[in-house]
Design a protein around this motif. Structure first.
Motif, short mmCIF file in Angstrom:
data_model
loop_
_atom_site.label_atom_id
_atom_site.label_comp_id
_atom_site.label_asym_id
_atom_site.label_seq_id
_atom_site.Cartn_x
_atom_site.Cartn_y
_atom_site.Cartn_z
N MET A 131 0.84 -1.18 0.00
CA MET A 131 0.00 0.00 0.00
C MET A 131 0.88 1.24 0.00
O MET A 131 1.96 1.23 0.55
N PHE A 132 0.45 2.30 -0.64
CA PHE A 132 1.16 3.57 -0.69
C PHE A 132 2.47 3.49 -1.49
O PHE A 132 3.34 4.33 -1.33
N THR A 133 2.62 2.48 -2.34
CA THR A 133 3.85 2.31 -3.10
C THR A 133 4.12 3.50 -4.01
O THR A 133 5.24 4.00 -4.06
N GLU A 134 3.12 3.94 -4.73
CA GLU A 134 3.28 5.09 -5.64
C GLU A 134 3.74 6.32 -4.88
O GLU A 134 4.62 7.05 -5.31
N GLN A 135 3.16 6.55 -3.71
CA GLN A 135 3.52 7.70 -2.90
C GLN A 135 4.95 7.58 -2.37
O GLN A 135 5.67 8.56 -2.26
N LYS A 136 5.36 6.36 -2.04
CA LYS A 136 6.72 6.12 -1.58
C LYS A 136 7.72 6.51 -2.66
O LYS A 136 8.75 7.12 -2.38
N PHE A 137 7.42 6.17 -3.90
CA PHE A 137 8.32 6.52 -5.00
C PHE A 137 8.32 8.02 -5.27
O PHE A 137 9.36 8.57 -5.66
N LEU A 189 3.49 12.55 4.19
CA LEU A 189 2.19 12.21 4.78
C LEU A 189 1.41 11.28 3.86
O LEU A 189 0.79 10.32 4.32
N LYS A 190 1.46 11.54 2.55
CA LYS A 190 0.75 10.70 1.60
C LYS A 190 1.34 9.30 1.52
O LYS A 190 0.66 8.36 1.12
N SER A 191 2.61 9.16 1.91
CA SER A 191 3.21 7.83 1.91
C SER A 191 2.84 7.04 3.17
O SER A 191 3.00 5.82 3.21
N TRP A 192 2.36 7.73 4.19
CA TRP A 192 1.99 7.08 5.45
C TRP A 192 0.49 6.94 5.65
O TRP A 192 0.03 6.02 6.33
N PHE A 193 -0.30 7.87 5.09
CA PHE A 193 -1.73 7.92 5.39
C PHE A 193 -2.56 7.97 4.11
O PHE A 193 -2.09 8.44 3.08
N PRO A 194 -3.82 7.53 4.18
CA PRO A 194 -4.70 7.62 3.02
C PRO A 194 -4.91 9.07 2.59
O PRO A 194 -4.81 10.00 3.40
N THR A 195 -5.19 9.26 1.33
CA THR A 195 -5.35 10.59 0.75
C THR A 195 -6.39 11.41 1.50
O THR A 195 -6.18 12.61 1.73
N ASP A 196 -7.50 10.80 1.92
CA ASP A 196 -8.55 11.57 2.60
C ASP A 196 -8.05 12.12 3.93
O ASP A 196 -8.44 13.21 4.35
N VAL A 197 -7.17 11.42 4.61
CA VAL A 197 -6.60 11.91 5.87
C VAL A 197 -5.69 13.10 5.59
O VAL A 197 -5.74 14.11 6.30
N VAL A 198 -4.85 12.99 4.56
CA VAL A 198 -3.95 14.09 4.21
C VAL A 198 -4.75 15.33 3.80
O VAL A 198 -4.44 16.44 4.21
N GLU A 199 -5.81 15.12 3.01
CA GLU A 199 -6.65 16.25 2.60
C GLU A 199 -7.33 16.90 3.81
O GLU A 199 -7.46 18.12 3.87
N LEU A 200 -7.76 16.10 4.76
CA LEU A 200 -8.35 16.64 5.98
C LEU A 200 -7.34 17.50 6.73
O LEU A 200 -7.65 18.60 7.19
N LEU A 201 -6.13 17.01 6.85
CA LEU A 201 -5.07 17.80 7.50
C LEU A 201 -4.81 19.09 6.74
O LEU A 201 -4.64 20.15 7.35
N GLN A 202 -4.76 19.01 5.43
CA GLN A 202 -4.51 20.21 4.62
C GLN A 202 -5.58 21.26 4.83
O GLN A 202 -5.27 22.42 5.05
#
Length: 112
Positions: free
Chosen positions: A1-7, A73-86
């Protein structure tokens, strides 16, 4: 999970390390890594950058902290969580700039 974000994080770090006047060993030392092998592992997306290392690394490679933090953050958490933080933190801190939140119904136009 989150492989694309890791790269995406790895690419961002790698590009900024290459632009840095510091050697990989100097960057690793400034960040408190045990060796430059740790930095190399981040650059290869072998391991994820811990949140507490975002600021030291951004300072060492002189990159945009907010951009690096958002990618990490996107490599650790789902997009909706990051958007909420933003949307929650951006108006208050100017950090994690994301889409502007809509004003509440009770807010008078012109108020912030």
């Amino acid at each position: 999970m989150f492989t694309e974000q890791k790269f995406a994080v790895a690419k961002f770090i790698d590009e900024n390390v290459k632009r840095s006047p510091l050697t990989a060993a100097e960057i690793a030392l400034e960040c408190g890594f045990r060796s430059e092998k740790t930095l190399l592992a981040f650059r290869r997306a072998e391991i994820r950058l811990p949140l507490d290392k975002v600021a030291p690394l951004a300072d060492a490679i002189e990159c945009n902290k907010s951009e690096l933090l958002t990618l990490v953050l996107k490599s650790w958490f789902p997009t909706d969580v990051v958007e909420l933080l933003q949307t929650s933190l951006a108006p208050a801190t100017g950090v994690l700039k994301g889409p502007r939140s809509t004003p509440s119904r009770n807010m008078v136009v012109g108020e912030s």
